[in-house]
Write a protein that holds these residues in place. Sequence first.
Motif, PDB file in Angstrom:
ATOM      1  N   THR A  74     -11.921   6.077   5.883  1.00 22.96           N
ATOM      2  CA  THR A  74     -11.218   7.198   5.245  1.00 22.96           C
ATOM      3  C   THR A  74     -10.310   6.775   4.091  1.00 22.96           C
ATOM      4  O   THR A  74      -9.798   7.621   3.374  1.00 22.96           O
ATOM      5  CB  THR A  74     -10.339   7.967   6.256  1.00 22.96           C
ATOM      6  OG1 THR A  74      -9.348   7.074   6.772  1.00 22.96           O
ATOM      7  CG2 THR A  74     -11.173   8.548   7.381  1.00 22.96           C
ATOM      8  N   ALA A  75     -10.100   5.466   3.914  1.00 22.22           N
ATOM      9  CA  ALA A  75      -9.102   5.051   2.927  1.00 22.22           C
ATOM     10  C   ALA A  75      -9.653   4.025   1.933  1.00 22.22           C
ATOM     11  O   ALA A  75      -9.732   4.291   0.737  1.00 22.22           O
ATOM     12  CB  ALA A  75      -7.879   4.506   3.652  1.00 22.22           C
ATOM     13  N   GLY A  76     -10.009   2.841   2.406  1.00 22.50           N
ATOM     14  CA  GLY A  76     -10.482   1.787   1.505  1.00 22.50           C
ATOM     15  C   GLY A  76     -11.802   2.114   0.837  1.00 22.50           C
ATOM     16  O   GLY A  76     -11.995   1.862  -0.350  1.00 22.50           O
ATOM     17  N   GLN A  81     -15.451   3.154  -3.773  1.00 22.41           N
ATOM     18  CA  GLN A  81     -16.532   3.924  -4.395  1.00 22.41           C
ATOM     19  C   GLN A  81     -16.204   4.288  -5.847  1.00 22.41           C
ATOM     20  O   GLN A  81     -17.088   4.322  -6.696  1.00 22.41           O
ATOM     21  CB  GLN A  81     -16.840   5.175  -3.572  1.00 22.41           C
ATOM     22  CG  GLN A  81     -17.550   4.822  -2.282  1.00 22.41           C
ATOM     23  CD  GLN A  81     -17.700   5.990  -1.329  1.00 22.41           C
ATOM     24  OE1 GLN A  81     -16.880   6.895  -1.292  1.00 22.41           O
ATOM     25  NE2 GLN A  81     -18.750   5.955  -0.530  1.00 22.41           N
ATOM     26  N   HIS A  82     -14.922   4.528  -6.138  1.00 20.17           N
ATOM     27  CA  HIS A  82     -14.538   4.805  -7.535  1.00 20.17           C
ATOM     28  C   HIS A  82     -14.686   3.554  -8.399  1.00 20.17           C
ATOM     29  O   HIS A  82     -15.122   3.638  -9.542  1.00 20.17           O
ATOM     30  CB  HIS A  82     -13.104   5.344  -7.613  1.00 20.17           C
ATOM     31  CG  HIS A  82     -12.985   6.785  -7.229  1.00 20.17           C
ATOM     32  ND1 HIS A  82     -13.431   7.808  -8.026  1.00 20.17           N
ATOM     33  CD2 HIS A  82     -12.482   7.364  -6.120  1.00 20.17           C
ATOM     34  CE1 HIS A  82     -13.215   8.962  -7.428  1.00 20.17           C
ATOM     35  NE2 HIS A  82     -12.633   8.717  -6.266  1.00 20.17           N
ATOM     36  N   LEU A  83     -14.324   2.389  -7.854  1.00 19.42           N
ATOM     37  CA  LEU A  83     -14.471   1.135  -8.603  1.00 19.42           C
ATOM     38  C   LEU A  83     -15.943   0.866  -8.901  1.00 19.42           C
ATOM     39  O   LEU A  83     -16.303   0.492 -10.019  1.00 19.42           O
ATOM     40  CB  LEU A  83     -13.901  -0.050  -7.813  1.00 19.42           C
ATOM     41  CG  LEU A  83     -12.438  -0.009  -7.408  1.00 19.42           C
ATOM     42  CD1 LEU A  83     -12.041  -1.301  -6.726  1.00 19.42           C
ATOM     43  CD2 LEU A  83     -11.553   0.255  -8.592  1.00 19.42           C
ATOM     44  N   GLU A  84     -16.767   1.076  -7.881  1.00 19.59           N
ATOM     45  CA  GLU A  84     -18.199   0.836  -8.026  1.00 19.59           C
ATOM     46  C   GLU A  84     -18.828   1.832  -9.005  1.00 19.59           C
ATOM     47  O   GLU A  84     -19.613   1.455  -9.869  1.00 19.59           O
ATOM     48  CB  GLU A  84     -18.855   0.962  -6.647  1.00 19.59           C
ATOM     49  CG  GLU A  84     -20.135   0.219  -6.505  1.00 19.59           C
ATOM     50  CD  GLU A  84     -20.614   0.228  -5.053  1.00 19.59           C
ATOM     51  OE1 GLU A  84     -21.165  -0.783  -4.637  1.00 19.59           O
ATOM     52  OE2 GLU A  84     -20.434   1.261  -4.351  1.00 19.59           O
ATOM     53  N   GLY A  85     -18.439   3.102  -8.877  1.00 26.73           N
ATOM     54  CA  GLY A  85     -18.992   4.147  -9.727  1.00 26.73           C
ATOM     55  C   GLY A  85     -18.683   3.939 -11.205  1.00 26.73           C
ATOM     56  O   GLY A  85     -19.510   4.225 -12.076  1.00 26.73           O
TER      57      GLY A  85
END
Length: 186
Positions: A74-76, A81-85
């Motif tokens: 729920t947190a990390g 996912q934003h860094l990867e995206g």
Amino acid sequence: MQIVVKTCEVEEIIKKSRFIGIISPCQTEREALLLLKDLHQRFPDASHIVYAYRIQSPDGLICRFHDAGEPSGTAGKPIFQHLEGKQLINLVVAVIRYFGGVKLGAGGLTRAYGNVAKQVIEAADIVEYIEFAELTLNLDYHRLQALEYQLKKLDGSIIGQDFSDSVRLTVKLPKSNLPALNAFLD
């Protein structure tokens, strides 16, 4: 791939909980871990310090995320996912939470951490990542001026030089421009 230029912070209150998003550049996993240790000292009374990082190393991409006591996933992971995206590397994104007394639930936590990560990424100064290469060259004096001109065209520079019977140079340039320099040298 892209990198962040300097540290940036954002803050948001969500249902009485205070969330502080921090994005910071780092070149190694050790540097990332030191930065996280520093955050734990800076925010000793925080309820949770959640993070994700992606670091380009000689052995490949190092990716880690941590929920810091929040329910698993729920947190990390939403931060990661934003860094990867956005294909961001060589950085840490941490979200510090001060619990405000109102439980957000799994969906609410995922949205809160993801949104704060997204905000801090959007607020950061992000540039294209350029991988550099260093080479050592030996050449005759009469070729030095032509090489300097060629390096300028290829966004390269001389970072070390030794003059004796011939010129010994250490040069640095974007890896993508290596084939052009090699063609010039042949």
